[in-house]
Design a protein around this motif. Structure first.
Motif, short mmCIF file in Angstrom:
data_model
loop_
_atom_site.label_atom_id
_atom_site.label_comp_id
_atom_site.label_asym_id
_atom_site.label_seq_id
_atom_site.Cartn_x
_atom_site.Cartn_y
_atom_site.Cartn_z
N SER A 69 0.82 -1.22 0.00
CA SER A 69 0.00 0.00 0.00
C SER A 69 0.85 1.27 0.00
CB SER A 69 -0.97 0.01 1.18
OG SER A 69 -0.27 0.11 2.40
N GLU A 70 2.10 1.17 0.43
CA GLU A 70 2.99 2.34 0.39
C GLU A 70 3.55 2.57 -1.02
OE1 GLU A 70 5.88 1.42 3.35
OE2 GLU A 70 4.44 1.72 4.99
N ASN A 71 3.46 1.57 -1.88
CA ASN A 71 4.03 1.67 -3.22
C ASN A 71 3.02 1.49 -4.35
OD1 ASN A 71 7.10 1.89 -2.91
ND2 ASN A 71 6.50 0.35 -1.41
N ALA A 72 1.77 1.26 -3.99
CA ALA A 72 0.72 1.07 -5.01
C ALA A 72 -0.61 1.56 -4.44
CB ALA A 72 0.63 -0.40 -5.39
N LYS A 73 -1.32 2.36 -5.21
CA LYS A 73 -2.61 2.92 -4.77
C LYS A 73 -3.65 2.78 -5.87
CE LYS A 73 -0.99 5.13 -1.03
NZ LYS A 73 -1.10 4.53 0.24
N PRO A 74 -4.88 2.43 -5.49
CA PRO A 74 -5.97 2.44 -6.48
C PRO A 74 -6.14 3.84 -7.04
CG PRO A 74 -6.65 1.29 -4.50
CD PRO A 74 -5.34 1.95 -4.19
N GLY A 89 2.72 5.46 -11.97
CA GLY A 89 2.07 6.77 -11.90
C GLY A 89 2.23 7.38 -10.54
N SER A 90 1.81 8.62 -10.43
CA SER A 90 1.91 9.33 -9.16
C SER A 90 0.70 9.04 -8.29
CB SER A 90 2.02 10.83 -9.40
OG SER A 90 0.88 11.29 -10.06
N SER A 97 4.70 2.77 -7.79
CA SER A 97 5.79 3.73 -7.67
C SER A 97 6.98 3.46 -8.60
CB SER A 97 6.29 3.77 -6.23
OG SER A 97 6.76 2.49 -5.83
N SER A 98 7.14 2.22 -9.07
CA SER A 98 8.30 1.91 -9.91
C SER A 98 8.04 0.69 -10.78
CB SER A 98 9.52 1.65 -9.02
OG SER A 98 9.35 0.45 -8.30
#
Length: 105
Positions: free
Chosen positions: A49-54, A103-104, A67-68
Motif C-alpha cells: 500500500s505504500e508503493n501502489a494505490k488504487p 504513476g503518481s 511507484s516503480s
C-alpha cells in the motif's frame, strides 16, 4: 486602498474537500473510490500500500498506480492473490481484473 472583506471567512480543510470529491467518484457498481482505497490498504498491507494505490475503477477493472517498474513487475505476479483478497474484503463489489501502471499517487 481599501481592503475587500470576504463574505465567508471560514476555511475548509483540503483533506475534507478531497474526501468529498473522491467519494463522488464512484464505480459503476456503486462503491466509492475512497472506500476502495481503504479496503486496498487493509487487504494488501503496508509494503504494497505504500508503493501502489488504487487510481480508478472502470466497470470491474481496477487501475492501480505503482511507484516503480520493480513494483509493477512484482504486483503482476501477485495479481490473482490481490484480487482474491480485495473481493473477500468488498461487500457489494466484485473486481475481475487489476491493471497496474507506473504513476503518481
Amino acid at each position: 486602498m481599501e481592503k475587500k472583506s470576504r463574505p465567508n471567512s471560514t476555511f475548509t480543510p483540503i483533506g475534507q474537500v478531497l474526501d468529498s470529491i473522491l467519494d463522488q467518484c464512484r464505480s459503476e457498481s456503486g462503491g466509492g473510490i475512497l472506500h476502495l482505497i481503504h479496503v486496498w490498504e487493509k487487504a494488501v498491507g503496508p509494503p504494497i500500500s505504500e508503493n501502489a494505490k488504487p487510481f480508478a475503477v472502470k466497470g470491474s477493472i481496477l487501475l492501480v498506480h505503482v511507484s516503480s517498474s520493480a513494483w509493477l513487475h512484482q504486483l503482476r505476479f501477485l495479481k490473482a492473490e490481490l484480487l482474491d483478497k480485495l473481493n473477500r474484503s468488498l461487500a457489494n463489489e466484485r473486481l475481475e481484473d487489476i491493471k497496474f501502471k507506473i504513476g503518481s499517487f
